[in-house]
Design a protein around this motif. Sequence first.
Motif, PDB file in Angstrom:
ATOM      1  N   ALA A  15     -60.585  -7.700   4.847  1.00 34.85           N
ATOM      2  CA  ALA A  15     -60.548  -8.449   3.593  1.00 34.85           C
ATOM      3  C   ALA A  15     -59.340  -8.095   2.736  1.00 34.85           C
ATOM      4  CB  ALA A  15     -61.831  -8.198   2.793  1.00 34.85           C
ATOM      5  N   HIS A  16     -58.701  -6.968   3.025  1.00 37.54           N
ATOM      6  CA  HIS A  16     -57.586  -6.520   2.197  1.00 37.54           C
ATOM      7  C   HIS A  16     -56.439  -7.524   2.196  1.00 37.54           C
ATOM      8  CE1 HIS A  16     -55.424  -3.442  -0.028  1.00 37.54           C
ATOM      9  NE2 HIS A  16     -54.365  -3.678   0.726  1.00 37.54           N
ATOM     10  N   TYR A  17     -56.300  -8.266   3.289  1.00 36.67           N
ATOM     11  CA  TYR A  17     -55.213  -9.243   3.382  1.00 36.67           C
ATOM     12  C   TYR A  17     -55.730 -10.677   3.452  1.00 36.67           C
ATOM     13  CZ  TYR A  17     -52.452  -5.104   4.332  1.00 36.67           C
ATOM     14  OH  TYR A  17     -51.844  -3.876   4.226  1.00 36.67           O
ATOM     15  N   ALA A  18     -56.993 -10.887   3.093  1.00 37.10           N
ATOM     16  CA  ALA A  18     -57.593 -12.217   3.170  1.00 37.10           C
ATOM     17  C   ALA A  18     -57.850 -12.824   1.797  1.00 37.10           C
ATOM     18  CB  ALA A  18     -58.911 -12.151   3.957  1.00 37.10           C
ATOM     19  N   TYR A  19     -57.241 -12.260   0.766  1.00 38.79           N
ATOM     20  CA  TYR A  19     -57.498 -12.767  -0.590  1.00 38.79           C
ATOM     21  C   TYR A  19     -56.825 -14.110  -0.858  1.00 38.79           C
ATOM     22  CZ  TYR A  19     -52.889 -10.697  -1.468  1.00 38.79           C
ATOM     23  OH  TYR A  19     -51.559 -10.358  -1.403  1.00 38.79           O
ATOM     24  N   GLY A  20     -56.048 -14.604   0.087  1.00 46.27           N
ATOM     25  CA  GLY A  20     -55.447 -15.924  -0.076  1.00 46.27           C
ATOM     26  C   GLY A  20     -56.466 -17.042   0.006  1.00 46.27           C
ATOM     27  N   LEU A  23     -53.142  -8.079   8.916  1.00 44.03           N
ATOM     28  CA  LEU A  23     -54.028  -6.963   9.267  1.00 44.03           C
ATOM     29  C   LEU A  23     -53.487  -6.193  10.462  1.00 44.03           C
ATOM     30  CD1 LEU A  23     -56.752  -5.546   8.702  1.00 44.03           C
ATOM     31  CD2 LEU A  23     -57.771  -7.108  10.379  1.00 44.03           C
ATOM     32  N   THR A  24     -52.990  -6.907  11.462  1.00 38.74           N
ATOM     33  CA  THR A  24     -52.453  -6.253  12.656  1.00 38.74           C
ATOM     34  C   THR A  24     -51.226  -5.415  12.317  1.00 38.74           C
ATOM     35  OG1 THR A  24     -53.267  -8.074  14.039  1.00 38.74           O
ATOM     36  CG2 THR A  24     -51.559  -6.645  14.977  1.00 38.74           C
ATOM     37  N   MET A  25     -50.342  -5.968  11.490  1.00 39.71           N
ATOM     38  CA  MET A  25     -49.154  -5.224  11.091  1.00 39.71           C
ATOM     39  C   MET A  25     -49.527  -3.975  10.289  1.00 39.71           C
ATOM     40  SD  MET A  25     -46.341  -6.516  12.262  1.00 39.71           S
ATOM     41  CE  MET A  25     -47.252  -6.788  13.770  1.00 39.71           C
ATOM     42  N   SER A  26     -50.567  -4.070   9.477  1.00 40.29           N
ATOM     43  CA  SER A  26     -51.017  -2.909   8.716  1.00 40.29           C
ATOM     44  C   SER A  26     -51.531  -1.816   9.650  1.00 40.29           C
ATOM     45  CB  SER A  26     -52.124  -3.328   7.745  1.00 40.29           C
ATOM     46  OG  SER A  26     -52.642  -2.206   7.054  1.00 40.29           O
ATOM     47  N   ALA A  27     -52.291  -2.218  10.673  1.00 38.31           N
ATOM     48  CA  ALA A  27     -52.806  -1.237  11.629  1.00 38.31           C
ATOM     49  C   ALA A  27     -51.662  -0.579  12.400  1.00 38.31           C
ATOM     50  CB  ALA A  27     -53.777  -1.910  12.593  1.00 38.31           C
ATOM     51  N   LEU A  28     -50.699  -1.380  12.857  1.00 43.67           N
ATOM     52  CA  LEU A  28     -49.566  -0.829  13.596  1.00 43.67           C
ATOM     53  C   LEU A  28     -48.734   0.104  12.717  1.00 43.67           C
ATOM     54  CD1 LEU A  28     -48.401  -3.987  15.586  1.00 43.67           C
ATOM     55  CD2 LEU A  28     -49.628  -1.999  16.473  1.00 43.67           C
ATOM     56  N   ILE A  49     -41.867  -3.632  13.521  1.00 45.69           N
ATOM     57  CA  ILE A  49     -43.182  -3.353  12.946  1.00 45.69           C
ATOM     58  C   ILE A  49     -43.071  -3.111  11.440  1.00 45.69           C
ATOM     59  CG2 ILE A  49     -45.074  -1.672  12.882  1.00 45.69           C
ATOM     60  CD1 ILE A  49     -44.670  -1.321  15.901  1.00 45.69           C
ATOM     61  N   ILE A  50     -42.052  -2.366  11.032  1.00 50.07           N
ATOM     62  CA  ILE A  50     -41.873  -2.072   9.613  1.00 50.07           C
ATOM     63  C   ILE A  50     -41.608  -3.352   8.827  1.00 50.07           C
ATOM     64  CG2 ILE A  50     -40.389  -0.914   7.925  1.00 50.07           C
ATOM     65  CD1 ILE A  50     -39.979   1.294  10.038  1.00 50.07           C
ATOM     66  N   TYR A  51     -40.719  -4.203   9.337  1.00 45.01           N
ATOM     67  CA  TYR A  51     -40.430  -5.465   8.649  1.00 45.01           C
ATOM     68  C   TYR A  51     -41.648  -6.398   8.681  1.00 45.01           C
ATOM     69  CZ  TYR A  51     -35.468  -4.250   8.341  1.00 45.01           C
ATOM     70  OH  TYR A  51     -34.292  -3.638   8.034  1.00 45.01           O
ATOM     71  N   GLY A  52     -42.334  -6.401   9.818  1.00 43.17           N
ATOM     72  CA  GLY A  52     -43.540  -7.219   9.903  1.00 43.17           C
ATOM     73  C   GLY A  52     -44.600  -6.778   8.914  1.00 43.17           C
ATOM     74  N   TYR A  53     -44.724  -5.467   8.737  1.00 43.20           N
ATOM     75  CA  TYR A  53     -45.684  -4.949   7.754  1.00 43.20           C
ATOM     76  C   TYR A  53     -45.297  -5.358   6.340  1.00 43.20           C
ATOM     77  CZ  TYR A  53     -47.815  -1.611   4.564  1.00 43.20           C
ATOM     78  OH  TYR A  53     -48.460  -1.050   3.496  1.00 43.20           O
ATOM     79  N   GLN A  54     -44.005  -5.293   6.022  1.00 40.10           N
ATOM     80  CA  GLN A  54     -43.563  -5.685   4.682  1.00 40.10           C
ATOM     81  C   GLN A  54     -43.873  -7.152   4.414  1.00 40.10           C
ATOM     82  OE1 GLN A  54     -39.444  -4.506   4.849  1.00 40.10           O
ATOM     83  NE2 GLN A  54     -39.855  -2.431   4.133  1.00 40.10           N
ATOM     84  N   SER A 100     -47.754  -7.684   4.191  1.00 39.08           N
ATOM     85  CA  SER A 100     -48.446  -7.131   3.023  1.00 39.08           C
ATOM     86  C   SER A 100     -47.960  -7.721   1.702  1.00 39.08           C
ATOM     87  CB  SER A 100     -48.287  -5.611   2.984  1.00 39.08           C
ATOM     88  OG  SER A 100     -46.910  -5.249   2.898  1.00 39.08           O
ATOM     89  N   LEU A 101     -46.697  -8.108   1.632  1.00 39.25           N
ATOM     90  CA  LEU A 101     -46.120  -8.539   0.363  1.00 39.25           C
ATOM     91  C   LEU A 101     -45.951 -10.053   0.232  1.00 39.25           C
ATOM     92  CD1 LEU A 101     -43.305  -5.838   0.011  1.00 39.25           C
ATOM     93  CD2 LEU A 101     -45.583  -5.821  -1.021  1.00 39.25           C
ATOM     94  N   VAL A 102     -45.740 -10.742   1.339  1.00 36.14           N
ATOM     95  CA  VAL A 102     -45.385 -12.162   1.273  1.00 36.14           C
ATOM     96  C   VAL A 102     -46.480 -13.078   1.822  1.00 36.14           C
ATOM     97  CG1 VAL A 102     -43.694 -13.907   1.978  1.00 36.14           C
ATOM     98  CG2 VAL A 102     -42.931 -11.578   1.440  1.00 36.14           C
TER      99      VAL A 102
END
Length: 203
Positions: free
Chosen positions: A89-94, A129-134, A158-163, A166-168
């Motif tokens: 749910a952390h990334y499903a607030y959209g 969510l996957t990028m956050s786990a990685l 992975i780092i760019y994917g996480y950014q 999580s942010l965009v």
Amino acid sequence: MRRLSPLTLFVLSAFGWILALTAAWSVVSAWTSYPVGVLSHMALEQGAPMWVRQVRLSPGAMEVDTAISVPVAQAGGRRGEVSIEVRPAHYAYGLPIFLALVLAARGKGRLTRAVGGYVLLLPFQAFSLTMSALMQMVLAAQTDIRLLRVAQWQMEAIIYGYQWGSLVVPTLAPILLWLWMDRQFVSDVLVRGWRGALPVAPS
């Protein structure tokens, strides 16, 4: 008394719906985001089999047992395998943002658009969510590419994917999806409203 413009009514209605739906979503988010965890589970097992041993999914949480071993402090040099936990749910607030825009736009077919939007948002939320786990795995290994057994460009991806994830993506995806699904309303109300609000250049 001057009547409010359709654009103003839409903005006020959307803001009110976002507040109401976010409050409701916070109660049921563990269940509405469960499919996000399912998709992420599949992505992790298929995309990172060298890291992932087992994924346990429950409403509200996803636990990942990894094959990444790190030194354990005060354990005589012994190593332990990393386990991480992420919350779908952390990334499903959209979702409440998208639903608020659909309801504020009114018009026919809102239920169809709401259900369709929910389904179409799932892959974007699973990506985040996957990028956050990685990313948690990368941080647990202290970004050591030898320990992770990946190339430098893979770790940077992975780092760019996480950014982005999580942010965009969580905020931008529902807005872009609504703009596409409600493009007639956008053209008739929003675009015309913005044009009407522009100052007229002196002749």
